[in-house]
Design a protein around this motif. Structure first.
Motif, PDB file in Angstrom:
ATOM      1  N   LEU A  52      -7.269 -10.179  -5.099  1.00  0.00           N
ATOM      2  CA  LEU A  52      -6.172  -9.453  -5.776  1.00  0.00           C
ATOM      3  C   LEU A  52      -4.851 -10.225  -5.802  1.00  0.00           C
ATOM      4  O   LEU A  52      -3.764  -9.622  -5.732  1.00  0.00           O
ATOM      5  N   VAL A  53      -4.954 -11.553  -5.966  1.00  0.00           N
ATOM      6  CA  VAL A  53      -3.743 -12.376  -6.074  1.00  0.00           C
ATOM      7  C   VAL A  53      -2.912 -11.882  -7.268  1.00  0.00           C
ATOM      8  O   VAL A  53      -3.468 -11.601  -8.334  1.00  0.00           O
ATOM      9  N   ASP A  54      -1.617 -11.734  -7.054  1.00  0.00           N
ATOM     10  CA  ASP A  54      -0.671 -11.283  -8.110  1.00  0.00           C
ATOM     11  C   ASP A  54      -0.759  -9.785  -8.414  1.00  0.00           C
ATOM     12  O   ASP A  54      -0.096  -9.315  -9.332  1.00  0.00           O
ATOM     13  N   ARG A  55      -1.577  -9.068  -7.692  1.00  0.00           N
ATOM     14  CA  ARG A  55      -1.665  -7.613  -7.916  1.00  0.00           C
ATOM     15  C   ARG A  55      -0.743  -6.902  -6.929  1.00  0.00           C
ATOM     16  O   ARG A  55      -0.582  -7.332  -5.791  1.00  0.00           O
ATOM     17  N   THR A  56      -0.173  -5.797  -7.371  1.00  0.00           N
ATOM     18  CA  THR A  56       0.781  -5.070  -6.523  1.00  0.00           C
ATOM     19  C   THR A  56       0.383  -3.606  -6.362  1.00  0.00           C
ATOM     20  O   THR A  56       0.047  -2.930  -7.340  1.00  0.00           O
ATOM     21  N   LEU A  57       0.443  -3.159  -5.122  1.00  0.00           N
ATOM     22  CA  LEU A  57       0.270  -1.738  -4.784  1.00  0.00           C
ATOM     23  C   LEU A  57       1.658  -1.163  -4.531  1.00  0.00           C
ATOM     24  O   LEU A  57       2.441  -1.747  -3.773  1.00  0.00           O
ATOM     25  N   VAL A  58       1.974  -0.040  -5.153  1.00  0.00           N
ATOM     26  CA  VAL A  58       3.201   0.659  -4.772  1.00  0.00           C
ATOM     27  C   VAL A  58       2.794   1.891  -3.983  1.00  0.00           C
ATOM     28  O   VAL A  58       1.824   2.577  -4.326  1.00  0.00           O
ATOM     29  N   MET A  59       3.506   2.108  -2.885  1.00  0.00           N
ATOM     30  CA  MET A  59       3.208   3.243  -1.995  1.00  0.00           C
ATOM     31  C   MET A  59       4.411   4.178  -2.015  1.00  0.00           C
ATOM     32  O   MET A  59       5.519   3.767  -1.681  1.00  0.00           O
ATOM     33  N   VAL A  60       4.161   5.417  -2.413  1.00  0.00           N
ATOM     34  CA  VAL A  60       5.237   6.406  -2.506  1.00  0.00           C
ATOM     35  C   VAL A  60       5.070   7.411  -1.371  1.00  0.00           C
ATOM     36  O   VAL A  60       4.054   8.110  -1.311  1.00  0.00           O
ATOM     37  N   PHE A  61       6.039   7.471  -0.481  1.00  0.00           N
ATOM     38  CA  PHE A  61       5.957   8.378   0.671  1.00  0.00           C
ATOM     39  C   PHE A  61       7.029   9.463   0.590  1.00  0.00           C
ATOM     40  O   PHE A  61       8.214   9.161   0.647  1.00  0.00           O
ATOM     41  N   GLU A  62       6.580  10.711   0.474  1.00  0.00           N
ATOM     42  CA  GLU A  62       7.504  11.846   0.563  1.00  0.00           C
ATOM     43  C   GLU A  62       7.411  12.504   1.937  1.00  0.00           C
ATOM     44  O   GLU A  62       8.076  13.503   2.186  1.00  0.00           O
ATOM     45  N   LYS A  63       6.506  11.980   2.797  1.00  0.00           N
ATOM     46  CA  LYS A  63       6.364  12.441   4.180  1.00  0.00           C
ATOM     47  C   LYS A  63       6.253  11.194   5.057  1.00  0.00           C
ATOM     48  O   LYS A  63       5.941  10.113   4.556  1.00  0.00           O
ATOM     49  N   SER A  64       6.404  11.390   6.379  1.00  0.00           N
ATOM     50  CA  SER A  64       6.331  10.274   7.331  1.00  0.00           C
ATOM     51  C   SER A  64       4.923   9.700   7.419  1.00  0.00           C
ATOM     52  O   SER A  64       3.955  10.352   7.038  1.00  0.00           O
TER      53      SER A  64
END
Ligand code: CP
Ligand code: NVA
Length: 307
Positions: free
Chosen positions: A43-55
């Motif tokens: 997964l070179v050059d691939r991005t995961l975005v993580m959205v946290f509304e809780k801890s």
């Protein structure tokens, strides 16, 4: 929206048994590569975005480390520092994030929020916990059971405590994998039938009876994130629901104990159990990393052979 062909993992029932069997096989391979210090960067050059509304401790760490290990990058966003906290609609956030990133993980409150988000995303969305579901954790738990005892099909799992996100994901898993749940929750904290589409469970008023003959005993916090105001009331209502040595003694002699963590010793679980020989809680936590790498790989690359 509405015609999105993208494959998401928003609840356990989004995958078939066959897909899970594939992901479990890939997890074994990916875990072995990692333990052998073998570089695996699909997964070179691939991005995961993580959205946290809780801890979070485990979910953030496992997704972030996992994406890094696969050769990609992970970006952490929370409600406070992103425009989500200032009222940007989740539909707009889903559009924008999916234009810039390849895969998205969301931890939020209601399941409706992640569903709205996903319906406006061009890329796969993974549920990192909602009020109703925690599918990544149950996937890790089933993989952990598999490592210690083989297939979970046909086995009995005892759930003691709150009818929360973990239980609903376990109920979906029982239907997908073909095992049975013995469930014991205090009066007033029972299963919401609207959230359940399986009959693979039996309700027990007495938590010790629910443990009888179980191959796995599992529990979770009595007060989940978002329910903190009810804490004092819940402590009283859950009195007697601690998983202790006496309850474990009712299960099969080689029963495992699981807890998704974080745990409260002396509340939902006794130290003698969580820190005892039947407990596999650290394996469960570690396996979040390995199963989620296989999950991300599957969602982005589909089925790949011999790599
Ligand atoms: N089990 C679990 O999801 O832990 P975190 O809340 O630390 O992510
Ligand atoms: N049921 C718990 C799980 C935490 C990982 C919660 O939702 O807070």
């Amino acid at each position: 929206a509405g015609q999105n062909p993208i494959k998401h993992f928003l609840q356990f029932s989004d995958f078939t048994r066959d897909e899970f069997e594939y992901v479990i096989e890939r997890t074994k391979l990916i875990k072995r590569k990692f333990k052998n210090y073998e570089v695996y960067h699909p997964l070179v050059d691939r991005t995961l975005v993580m959205v946290f509304e809780k801890s979070s401790t485990r979910t953030r760490l496992s997704f972030e480390a996992g994406m890094h290990q696969l050769g990609g990058a992970a970006i952490y966003l929370n409600t406070r520092d992103s425009q989500l906290g200032r009222g940007e609609p989740v539909e707009d956030a889903g559009q924008v994030m999916s234009r810039m990133c390849d895969i998205i993980m969301v931890r939020t409150f209601g399941q409706d929020i992640i569903e709205r988000f996903a319906s406006h995303s061009r890329v796969p969305v993974i549920n990192g916990l909602t009020n109703e579901h925690h599918p990544c954790q149950v996937l890790a738990d089933i993989f952990t059971f598999h490592e210690h005892r083989g297939s979970i099909a046909g086995k009995t799992v005892a759930w003691i405590g709150d009818a929360n996100n973990m239980l609903y994901s376990w109920l979906q898993a029982a239907e997908v994998f073909g095992f049975h749940l013995n469930v014991s929750t205090p009066a007033g904290y029972d299963i919401d039938p609207a959230l359940v589409k399986t009959d693979r469970y039996t309700v027990f008023a007495n938590p010790s009876d629910a443990c009888e003959g179980a191959h796995l005993v599992t529990t979770d916090v009595w007060t989940s994130m978002g329910y903190e105001k009810e804490n004092a009331e819940r402590l009283k209502a859950f009195d007697g629901f601690i998983v202790d040595g006496a309850k474990m003694a009712r299960a099969t002699p080689d029963a495992l104990f699981m807890h998704c963590l974080p745990a409260h010793r002396g509340e939902e679980v006794a130290a003698e159990v969580i820190d005892g020989p039947q407990s596999v809680v650290w394996d469960e936590a570690e396996n979040r990393l390995h199963v989620q790498k296989a999950l991300i790989e599957y969602l982005l690359l589909g089925r790949i052979e011999n790599k």
